[in-house]
Design a protein around this motif. Sequence first.
Motif, PDB file in Angstrom:
ATOM      1  N   ILE A 129       0.844  -1.201   0.000  1.00  0.00           N
ATOM      2  CA  ILE A 129       0.000   0.000   0.000  1.00  0.00           C
ATOM      3  C   ILE A 129       0.881   1.255   0.000  1.00  0.00           C
ATOM      4  O   ILE A 129       0.618   2.221  -0.717  1.00  0.00           O
ATOM      5  N   TRP A 130       1.953   1.225   0.806  1.00  0.00           N
ATOM      6  CA  TRP A 130       2.864   2.380   0.833  1.00  0.00           C
ATOM      7  C   TRP A 130       3.553   2.551  -0.524  1.00  0.00           C
ATOM      8  O   TRP A 130       3.791   3.676  -0.972  1.00  0.00           O
ATOM      9  N   LEU A 179      -6.139   6.283  -2.181  1.00  0.00           N
ATOM     10  CA  LEU A 179      -5.793   5.416  -1.052  1.00  0.00           C
ATOM     11  C   LEU A 179      -7.042   5.000  -0.281  1.00  0.00           C
ATOM     12  O   LEU A 179      -7.147   3.862   0.194  1.00  0.00           O
ATOM     13  N   ARG A 180      -7.977   5.911  -0.186  1.00  0.00           N
ATOM     14  CA  ARG A 180      -9.224   5.588   0.519  1.00  0.00           C
ATOM     15  C   ARG A 180     -10.000   4.517  -0.229  1.00  0.00           C
ATOM     16  O   ARG A 180     -10.608   3.634   0.388  1.00  0.00           O
ATOM     17  N   GLN A 181     -10.007   4.573  -1.559  1.00  0.00           N
ATOM     18  CA  GLN A 181     -10.732   3.562  -2.338  1.00  0.00           C
ATOM     19  C   GLN A 181     -10.137   2.173  -2.123  1.00  0.00           C
ATOM     20  O   GLN A 181     -10.863   1.181  -2.019  1.00  0.00           O
ATOM     21  N   ILE A 182      -8.817   2.081  -2.057  1.00  0.00           N
ATOM     22  CA  ILE A 182      -8.170   0.790  -1.798  1.00  0.00           C
ATOM     23  C   ILE A 182      -8.545   0.283  -0.412  1.00  0.00           C
ATOM     24  O   ILE A 182      -8.851  -0.909  -0.222  1.00  0.00           O
ATOM     25  N   GLN A 183      -8.550   1.186   0.556  1.00  0.00           N
ATOM     26  CA  GLN A 183      -8.882   0.796   1.921  1.00  0.00           C
ATOM     27  C   GLN A 183     -10.319   0.295   2.013  1.00  0.00           C
ATOM     28  O   GLN A 183     -10.603  -0.680   2.722  1.00  0.00           O
ATOM     29  N   ALA A 200      -4.419  -1.744   4.494  1.00  0.00           N
ATOM     30  CA  ALA A 200      -4.394  -0.349   4.041  1.00  0.00           C
ATOM     31  C   ALA A 200      -4.655   0.637   5.167  1.00  0.00           C
ATOM     32  O   ALA A 200      -4.458   1.846   4.985  1.00  0.00           O
ATOM     33  N   VAL A 201      -5.058   0.156   6.321  1.00  0.00           N
ATOM     34  CA  VAL A 201      -5.335   1.047   7.452  1.00  0.00           C
ATOM     35  C   VAL A 201      -4.042   1.702   7.914  1.00  0.00           C
ATOM     36  O   VAL A 201      -3.034   1.035   8.127  1.00  0.00           O
ATOM     37  N   GLY A 202      -4.073   3.024   8.058  1.00  0.00           N
ATOM     38  CA  GLY A 202      -2.903   3.756   8.545  1.00  0.00           C
ATOM     39  C   GLY A 202      -2.021   4.338   7.466  1.00  0.00           C
ATOM     40  O   GLY A 202      -1.140   5.141   7.755  1.00  0.00           O
ATOM     41  N   VAL A 203      -2.241   3.949   6.204  1.00  0.00           N
ATOM     42  CA  VAL A 203      -1.440   4.500   5.099  1.00  0.00           C
ATOM     43  C   VAL A 203      -2.093   5.801   4.661  1.00  0.00           C
ATOM     44  O   VAL A 203      -3.266   5.823   4.281  1.00  0.00           O
ATOM     45  N   THR A 204      -1.339   6.891   4.710  1.00  0.00           N
ATOM     46  CA  THR A 204      -1.889   8.217   4.430  1.00  0.00           C
ATOM     47  C   THR A 204      -1.180   8.871   3.260  1.00  0.00           C
ATOM     48  O   THR A 204      -0.139   8.413   2.803  1.00  0.00           O
ATOM     49  N   VAL A 209       3.603  12.596  10.243  1.00  0.00           N
ATOM     50  CA  VAL A 209       2.448  12.619  11.124  1.00  0.00           C
ATOM     51  C   VAL A 209       2.172  14.056  11.545  1.00  0.00           C
ATOM     52  O   VAL A 209       3.058  14.767  12.015  1.00  0.00           O
ATOM     53  N   THR A 210       0.953  14.508  11.345  1.00  0.00           N
ATOM     54  CA  THR A 210       0.592  15.872  11.700  1.00  0.00           C
ATOM     55  C   THR A 210       0.441  15.995  13.207  1.00  0.00           C
ATOM     56  O   THR A 210      -0.302  15.244  13.829  1.00  0.00           O
ATOM     57  N   ARG A 211       1.148  16.962  13.772  1.00  0.00           N
ATOM     58  CA  ARG A 211       1.074  17.190  15.212  1.00  0.00           C
ATOM     59  C   ARG A 211       0.535  18.597  15.467  1.00  0.00           C
ATOM     60  O   ARG A 211       0.872  19.532  14.753  1.00  0.00           O
ATOM     61  N   PRO A 212      -0.290  18.745  16.478  1.00  0.00           N
ATOM     62  CA  PRO A 212      -0.823  20.082  16.769  1.00  0.00           C
ATOM     63  C   PRO A 212       0.297  21.016  17.218  1.00  0.00           C
ATOM     64  O   PRO A 212       1.128  20.654  18.050  1.00  0.00           O
ATOM     65  N   SER A 213       0.316  22.219  16.647  1.00  0.00           N
ATOM     66  CA  SER A 213       1.349  23.199  17.005  1.00  0.00           C
ATOM     67  C   SER A 213       0.890  24.007  18.209  1.00  0.00           C
ATOM     68  O   SER A 213      -0.303  24.238  18.414  1.00  0.00           O
TER      69      SER A 213
END
Length: 265
Positions: A129-130, A179-183, A200-204, A209-213
């Motif tokens: 998936i990646w 990616l969503r369609q594959i998942q 496919a879960v977790g592949v973005t 990884v987005t972290r809150p600032s």
Amino acid sequence: MDVTTSKSASVPRDTPIRNAMLKAAAGVLSDAYTHGLAEIRGLARPPQPKSPFLKAEPTVLPALGDNTPLTPEGRKSLEQYWEVYEQVKQDSSTPVKAKTLERRRVAWTEFHELTGSSLPIFKVQKSHIWAYRDALKRAPARSGSISELRRLSFPEKLEKARNGSNYAKLDPGTIKDRLRQIQVVLQLAVIRGHLVSNPAVGVTESSSVTRPSRRAYTTKELNVIFTSAPFDRVWPLEDDNTTDLPTYWFTAIRSGSRYGYFSTV
């Protein structure tokens, strides 16, 4: 024959299981005889077997890291599984709209052309998936509308883009949607009990990884902090005993004989 008691039991000749076993054995023996006769005659190409038990393809066994196939559908190839998905989903109480189904089919076709169309679905791993995600970042956009790309496979389109052709790349929103369609397809395999887990879960779309600032203190806010207790005190260097404070502090600013402290609580 029961060896321990020297007794035997007879099976009626008209039982379905006995007849089926005899028919299967007769077919295998007939093919064996034909094949042996061909070898005696020196034929370069022996005839193909007629028995379905000899024509069956060898079973692909699970290996370390594979998913677990729970049903025959879980052993379908990636290309074959699309028909399973489409039939199950469109015959359900919540069929998808034609445009959504087409987007899903495009993503699945790209995925199996890149990964290997004959690969059993239970052998799909998260690394596949990646790899598809990384390929989407190099893929040309609107390839279905470009005459020289329309009939090419997904790997061929990637090769065209790699060779310096000036094609626009897919935008992040499109990559996220693919990616969503594959998942979604793989999730149905889990829901219907064809597979144990969804790789496919977790592949973005994003590799990070987005972290809150967190907002930094302004000068005005810092002045308010350091003019308030206990920061408004002057701590003598020779008697710098901060252990009596109700909370723990660490030294953050030192200017001459004056200390400023930030709370760790």
